[in-house]
Design an enzyme around this catalytic site. Structure first.
Site, short mmCIF file in Angstrom:
data_model
loop_
_atom_site.label_atom_id
_atom_site.label_comp_id
_atom_site.label_asym_id
_atom_site.label_seq_id
_atom_site.Cartn_x
_atom_site.Cartn_y
_atom_site.Cartn_z
N TYR A 1 0.86 -1.19 0.00
CA TYR A 1 0.00 0.00 0.00
C TYR A 1 0.89 1.23 0.00
O TYR A 1 1.47 1.62 1.00
CB TYR A 1 -0.93 0.02 1.22
CG TYR A 1 -1.87 -1.15 1.34
CD1 TYR A 1 -2.18 -1.97 0.27
CD2 TYR A 1 -2.47 -1.44 2.56
CE1 TYR A 1 -3.04 -3.04 0.39
CE2 TYR A 1 -3.35 -2.52 2.70
CZ TYR A 1 -3.63 -3.31 1.62
OH TYR A 1 -4.48 -4.37 1.75
N HIS B 1 0.07 -11.95 1.39
CA HIS B 1 -0.95 -11.16 0.71
C HIS B 1 -1.71 -11.95 -0.35
O HIS B 1 -2.90 -11.75 -0.57
CB HIS B 1 -0.30 -9.93 0.07
CG HIS B 1 -1.20 -8.74 -0.01
ND1 HIS B 1 -0.75 -7.45 0.10
CD2 HIS B 1 -2.53 -8.64 -0.19
CE1 HIS B 1 -1.76 -6.61 -0.02
NE2 HIS B 1 -2.86 -7.30 -0.21
N PRO C 1 -16.26 -6.05 1.82
CA PRO C 1 -17.60 -6.47 2.24
C PRO C 1 -18.74 -5.65 1.64
O PRO C 1 -19.87 -6.10 1.65
CB PRO C 1 -17.56 -6.33 3.77
CG PRO C 1 -16.48 -5.33 4.03
CD PRO C 1 -15.47 -5.55 2.96
N GLY D 1 -18.62 -4.82 -1.57
CA GLY D 1 -18.39 -4.99 -3.01
C GLY D 1 -17.47 -3.95 -3.60
O GLY D 1 -17.74 -3.44 -4.68
N GLY E 1 -17.20 -1.03 -2.94
CA GLY E 1 -17.91 0.23 -3.11
C GLY E 1 -19.17 0.12 -3.96
O GLY E 1 -20.03 1.00 -3.90
#
Length: 199
Positions: free
Chosen positions: A18, A84, A165, A167, A169
């Site tokens: 990130y 990851h 969770p 989707g 967004g």
């Protein structure tokens, strides 16, 4: 993040990729005043320092990058350290062995896997108990129910952590077929054409 902590949030998830690196630095700086009162999860997998890039979950690489993550996070241990993604070039037993060593050294407290199959979870767990599995899971993405991952977690006593969770967004009502995504910074740009059919 400090406001989140003041409101009761005690679990913070980041990863070396990130940024890359900058999010771990931000998390480390933000949480330093109350480090012992929060749980930090981070992730390894990518060969970010190599000019060739790519994947690298070899034991020697894991043991190298954990040191860099610890420095960026301003801590002496990572509470939950995820692979990851499963590296097809490295046996999961080798990865689990590296984490087992880091746990013995106190640099990592718990082992996690992200997007691992039920079979891979069982193989890793046989070497070093897995604490958490992180997989995409939402009303749009139900695979963990069908591919045996949830059942394996339940059987082995492993926590399940859904990512995406809402989707990514799409389920918030704020995104529609006309929403534009930055193709360089937003992974949703790659799958935009298929997602409306899933909703």
């Amino acid at each position: 993040m400090r406001t989140a902590y003041e409101k009761g949030v005690t679990f913070f998830d980041t990863a070396e990729v990130y940024g890359p690196f900058t999010n771990e630095e931000l998390v480390g700086e933000a949480l330093a005043p109350f480090r012992d009162k929060v749980v930090i999860a981070s992730k390894f997998y990518f060969d970010l320092e190599s000019s060739e890039g790519g994947l690298n979950s070899r034991q020697e690489h894991i043991k190298k990058v954990v040191e860099s993550s610890l420095k960026r996070l301003k801590t002496d241990r990572i509470d939950l350290y995820y692979q990851h993604r499963v590296d097809p070039n490295v046996p999961i037993e080798e990865v689990a062995g590296a984490i087992k060593d880091l746990i013995k050294e106190g640099k990592v407290l718990h082992f996690g896997l992200s997007e691992a199959s039920a079979k891979t979870i069982r193989r890793a767990h046989a070497v070093q108990p897995v604490t958490a599995i992180q997989s995409e899971y939402s009303f749009m993405e139900r695979d963990p129910e069908q591919d045996g991952v949830l059942k394996t977690c339940e059987k082995l006593g492993i926590g399940f952590v859904p990512w995406g969770p809402v989707g990514m967004g799409y389920l918030t009502g704020e995104i529609n077929a006309h929403t534009n995504f930055d193709s360089k910074t937003d992974l949703r740009a790659e799958s935009k054409n298929s997602l409306p059919f899933k909703v």
